[in-house]
Design an enzyme around this catalytic site. Sequence first.
Site, PDB file in Angstrom:
ATOM      1  N   TYR A 174       1.103  -1.540   0.352  1.00 32.76           N
ATOM      2  CA  TYR A 174       0.154   0.251   0.119  1.00 32.76           C
ATOM      3  C   TYR A 174       0.956   1.341   0.048  1.00 32.76           C
ATOM      4  CZ  TYR A 174      -3.553   3.161   1.778  1.00 32.76           C
ATOM      5  OH  TYR A 174      -3.953   4.055   2.512  1.00 32.76           O
TER       6      TYR A 174
HETATM    7  N1  LIG Z   1      -9.498   4.597   6.612  1.00 32.33           N
HETATM    8  C1  LIG Z   1      -8.149   4.827   6.616  1.00 32.33           C
HETATM    9  O1  LIG Z   1      -7.565   5.014   7.709  1.00 32.33           O
HETATM   10  C2  LIG Z   1      -6.984   5.313   5.953  1.00 32.33           C
HETATM   11  C3  LIG Z   1      -5.776   5.768   6.274  1.00 32.33           C
HETATM   12  C4  LIG Z   1      -4.872   7.031   5.628  1.00 32.33           C
HETATM   13  C5  LIG Z   1      -5.340   6.536   4.420  1.00 32.33           C
HETATM   14  N2  LIG Z   1      -6.522   6.168   3.385  1.00 32.33           N
HETATM   15  C6  LIG Z   1      -7.082   6.932   1.926  1.00 32.33           C
HETATM   16  O2  LIG Z   1      -8.640   7.802   1.885  1.00 32.33           O
HETATM   17  C7  LIG Z   1      -8.781   7.659   1.444  1.00 32.33           C
HETATM   18  C8  LIG Z   1     -10.677   6.837   1.481  1.00 32.33           C
HETATM   19  O3  LIG Z   1     -10.170   5.794   2.101  1.00 32.33           O
HETATM   20  P1  LIG Z   1     -11.775   5.244   3.053  1.00 32.33           P
HETATM   21  O4  LIG Z   1     -11.749   4.455   4.076  1.00 32.33           O
HETATM   22  O5  LIG Z   1     -12.721   5.915   2.830  1.00 32.33           O
HETATM   23  O6  LIG Z   1     -11.632   4.363   1.929  1.00 32.33           O
HETATM   24  P2  LIG Z   1     -13.374   3.664   1.841  1.00 32.33           P
HETATM   25  O7  LIG Z   1     -12.416   1.925   1.081  1.00 32.33           O
HETATM   26  O8  LIG Z   1     -13.764   3.311   2.063  1.00 32.33           O
HETATM   27  O9  LIG Z   1     -13.709   4.232   0.429  1.00 32.33           O
HETATM   28  C9  LIG Z   1     -12.648   4.066  -0.868  1.00 32.33           C
HETATM   29  C10 LIG Z   1     -13.843   4.525  -2.476  1.00 32.33           C
HETATM   30  O10 LIG Z   1     -13.343   4.562  -3.517  1.00 32.33           O
HETATM   31  C11 LIG Z   1     -13.898   2.978  -4.362  1.00 32.33           C
HETATM   32  N3  LIG Z   1     -12.506   3.083  -5.140  1.00 32.33           N
HETATM   33  C12 LIG Z   1     -11.789   2.214  -4.795  1.00 32.33           C
HETATM   34  N4  LIG Z   1     -10.946   2.003  -6.372  1.00 32.33           N
HETATM   35  C13 LIG Z   1     -11.745   2.776  -7.324  1.00 32.33           C
HETATM   36  C14 LIG Z   1     -11.683   2.755  -8.313  1.00 32.33           C
HETATM   37  N5  LIG Z   1     -10.546   1.844  -9.332  1.00 32.33           N
HETATM   38  N6  LIG Z   1     -11.916   3.468  -9.736  1.00 32.33           N
HETATM   39  C15 LIG Z   1     -13.392   3.992  -8.693  1.00 32.33           C
HETATM   40  N7  LIG Z   1     -13.907   3.927  -7.132  1.00 32.33           N
HETATM   41  C16 LIG Z   1     -12.940   3.360  -7.189  1.00 32.33           C
HETATM   42  C17 LIG Z   1     -14.713   2.251  -3.634  1.00 32.33           C
HETATM   43  O11 LIG Z   1     -15.753   1.260  -4.493  1.00 32.33           O
HETATM   44  C18 LIG Z   1     -14.700   2.820  -2.113  1.00 32.33           C
HETATM   45  O12 LIG Z   1     -15.892   3.325  -2.695  1.00 32.33           O
HETATM   46  C19 LIG Z   1      -8.002   6.214   0.370  1.00 32.33           C
HETATM   47  O13 LIG Z   1      -7.443   5.895  -0.802  1.00 32.33           O
HETATM   48  C20 LIG Z   1      -7.680   5.461   1.347  1.00 32.33           C
HETATM   49  O14 LIG Z   1      -6.438   4.415   1.181  1.00 32.33           O
HETATM   50  C21 LIG Z   1      -7.316   6.111   4.133  1.00 32.33           C
END
Ligand SMILES: NC(=O)c1ccc[n+]([C@@H]2O[C@H](COP(=O)([O-])OP(=O)(O)OC[C@H]3O[C@@H](n4cnc5c(N)ncnc54)[C@H](O)[C@@H]3O)[C@@H](O)[C@H]2O)c1
Length: 270
Positions: A174
Amino acid sequence: MNPTNTSNPEPQEAPWATQAQPHRGRVAVVTGAARGIGLEIALRLARDGARLALADTDGEQLAAAAQAVRQAGAEVITQVGDLSLEATANELMAAALAAFGRIDILVNNAGGGVILPFLAHTPETLKRTIDRNLWTVLWCCRAALPVMQAQRYGRIVTLGADSVYSGLWDHAAYNAAKGGAHALATGLAREFARDGITVNTVAPCAVSTPQLVELGQKDPALVDKFLSIIPMGRAADMAEVASMVSYVASEQASFVTGQVISVNGGSTMR
Ligand SMILES: NC(=O)c1ccc[n+]([C@@H]2O[C@H](COP(=O)([O-])OP(=O)(O)OC[C@H]3O[C@@H](n4cnc5c(N)ncnc54)[C@H](O)[C@@H]3O)[C@@H](O)[C@H]2O)c1
């Protein structure tokens, strides 16, 4: 005029922006907006006055999210598809342009971890990790930048990850993808700095999404381990991430570019 910097004019506040609604009149594209942090960002930008193009692979959840964002007062269009494919990213920007006539803000939020020890990954999970977290960002930037360049205005904000710096357990693959997204942003920030476009990364640590809450119920020891490196002793609220995104995406952040801004409760300090 600032006497120490005579080459740049004083930043002008956009005539349509108000303190209460800094994105009034602006058009924002938010990827991965069907749930979690992306939906929270869309709701925040809507309350801050933006019109929104929301995208995700999950059409059903995206429709429900769009309804919630409309209820927050925004005009909204949606686009369903896999943004790790160039054609989908191009279609999204074309749809936003057709609906609203401009693209001021791109929030590259689509992503999400396939969090596993490195040797437990399969070729498929490794590819999925890079597709979701790097190719989506790369294609969306490439599709939005010509529009922003022609406008001579743009704000790109990518959701990165603080785990790139903390080296969090099980996050190597990741972090490879997120680190690539961080690096893309610094390069683009330099390349487009004179086009009125800023490019930044907002890097959260653990965020209290519904998924993290669910994981905490299934495996509290694992979540406690992830939280143990955070001096504040808790995960971020989604709203705490959305408020930073809203600021960096605003006219007010006009001299902030090429930065990784961590929203991390102090878990890494640089
Ligand atoms: N949740 C955490 O603790 C955390 C920490 C650091 C970074 N992030 C980053 O923040 C962002 C949001 O995180 P989250 O936890 O809400 O994620 P999540 O998995 O709940 O939501 C991500 C959304 O992106 C969509 N998605 C994924 N791949 C896709 C693609 N190829 N095309 C179109 N849509 C796509 C998914 O369907 C989903 O609705 C992400 O980039 C994640 O890596 C999250």
